[in-house]
Design a protein around this motif. Structure first.
Motif, mmCIF file in Angstrom:
data_model
loop_
_atom_site.group_PDB
_atom_site.id
_atom_site.type_symbol
_atom_site.label_atom_id
_atom_site.label_comp_id
_atom_site.label_asym_id
_atom_site.label_seq_id
_atom_site.Cartn_x
_atom_site.Cartn_y
_atom_site.Cartn_z
ATOM 1 N N GLU A 227 33.498 35.108 35.420
ATOM 2 C CA GLU A 227 32.099 35.522 35.378
ATOM 3 C C GLU A 227 31.764 36.404 36.585
ATOM 4 N N GLU A 228 30.676 37.153 36.448
ATOM 5 C CA GLU A 228 30.295 38.160 37.444
ATOM 6 C C GLU A 228 30.109 37.578 38.847
ATOM 7 N N LYS A 229 29.479 36.418 38.962
ATOM 8 C CA LYS A 229 29.242 35.832 40.287
ATOM 9 C C LYS A 229 30.550 35.512 41.003
ATOM 10 N N LEU A 230 31.535 35.068 40.260
ATOM 11 C CA LEU A 230 32.841 34.791 40.863
ATOM 12 C C LEU A 230 33.576 36.087 41.196
ATOM 13 N N LEU A 231 33.404 37.100 40.368
ATOM 14 C CA LEU A 231 34.022 38.388 40.659
ATOM 15 C C LEU A 231 33.473 38.982 41.949
ATOM 16 N N LYS A 232 32.186 38.773 42.206
ATOM 17 C CA LYS A 232 31.600 39.235 43.465
ATOM 18 C C LYS A 232 32.262 38.520 44.647
ATOM 19 N N GLY A 233 32.524 37.223 44.497
ATOM 20 C CA GLY A 233 33.216 36.472 45.540
ATOM 21 C C GLY A 233 34.625 36.977 45.757
ATOM 22 N N VAL A 234 35.316 37.264 44.671
ATOM 23 C CA VAL A 234 36.677 37.806 44.748
ATOM 24 C C VAL A 234 36.661 39.147 45.478
ATOM 25 N N ASP A 235 35.701 39.998 45.115
ATOM 26 C CA ASP A 235 35.584 41.308 45.780
ATOM 27 C C ASP A 235 35.309 41.138 47.270
ATOM 28 N N ALA A 236 34.408 40.214 47.613
ATOM 29 C CA ALA A 236 34.054 39.988 49.018
ATOM 30 C C ALA A 236 35.251 39.493 49.820
ATOM 31 N N LEU A 237 36.163 38.793 49.170
ATOM 32 C CA LEU A 237 37.375 38.322 49.840
ATOM 33 C C LEU A 237 38.391 39.445 50.028
ATOM 34 N N GLY A 238 38.148 40.573 49.382
ATOM 35 C CA GLY A 238 39.055 41.702 49.514
ATOM 36 C C GLY A 238 40.206 41.681 48.532
ATOM 37 N N TYR A 239 40.160 40.779 47.555
ATOM 38 C CA TYR A 239 41.215 40.744 46.546
ATOM 39 C C TYR A 239 40.991 41.912 45.584
ATOM 40 N N THR A 240 42.038 42.663 45.307
ATOM 41 C CA THR A 240 41.908 43.785 44.379
ATOM 42 C C THR A 240 42.659 43.537 43.085
ATOM 43 N N GLU A 241 43.845 43.037 43.187
ATOM 44 C CA GLU A 241 44.676 42.760 42.016
ATOM 45 C C GLU A 241 45.098 41.294 42.022
ATOM 46 N N PRO A 242 45.017 40.616 40.895
ATOM 47 C CA PRO A 242 45.504 39.236 40.860
ATOM 48 C C PRO A 242 47.015 39.174 41.038
ATOM 49 N N THR A 243 47.447 38.102 41.669
ATOM 50 C CA THR A 243 48.882 37.884 41.856
ATOM 51 C C THR A 243 49.457 37.350 40.547
ATOM 52 N N PRO A 244 50.772 37.330 40.413
ATOM 53 C CA PRO A 244 51.369 36.809 39.176
ATOM 54 C C PRO A 244 50.909 35.381 38.833
ATOM 55 N N ILE A 245 50.829 34.488 39.834
ATOM 56 C CA ILE A 245 50.389 33.117 39.537
ATOM 57 C C ILE A 245 48.939 33.114 39.052
ATOM 58 N N GLN A 246 48.107 33.974 39.603
ATOM 59 C CA GLN A 246 46.711 34.056 39.178
ATOM 60 C C GLN A 246 46.597 34.630 37.770
#
Length: 144
Positions: A8-27
């Protein structure tokens, strides 16, 4: 992209704020399965994002009812602190409250945080038994 995993969008904002750009294979493998409600077992090297792989779908799947809805029991306070930090960072733009309780530190500040309301509780076994025994937490609404 994390967006393609169904977050969901709220979690994506958190992911962006953490600086994650691409999910890792486990993710990439774990997040869609966990969002679908399936049990998962994952194995990956340190630093590959395993914590976020289970925290992100967990935060998304929680209901809006009051009280502790998710409980993570971990063997050490160091791991409890790590999980709490990742969960708080991921939940930053949501209304989800995260806290960790563990021994070796004062009891009352942890009990006070629980009284203010927690959605996701991370706990070591000894402190979990302690807070339950003192009646400072209810686990009857745990969903995950």
């Amino acid at each position: 992209m994390f967006r393609e995993l169904g977050l969901e969008e709220k979690l994506l904002k958190g992911v962006d704020a953490l600086g994650y750009t691409e999910p890792t294979p486990i993710q990439k493998q774990a997040i869609p399965e966990a969002l679908a409600g399936r049990d998962i077992v994952g194995c990956a090297q340190t630093g590959t994002g395993k914590t976020a792989a289970f925290i992100l779908p967990l935060l998304q799947r929680l209901s809006d009812q009051k009280g502790v809805k998710a409980l993570i029991v971990t063997p050490t306070r160091e791991l409890a602190v790590q999980i709490e930090e990742v969960a708080r960072d991921c939940a930053r733009f949501t209304n989800r409250q995260v806290t960790a309780v563990y021994g070796g530190v004062g009891y009352q500040p942890q009990a006070d945080r629980l009284k203010r309301g927690v959605d996701l509780l991370v706990a070591t076994p000894g402190r979990l038994l302690d807070i339950q025994g003192r009646g400072d937490v209810r686990l009857d609404r745990v969903e995950a």
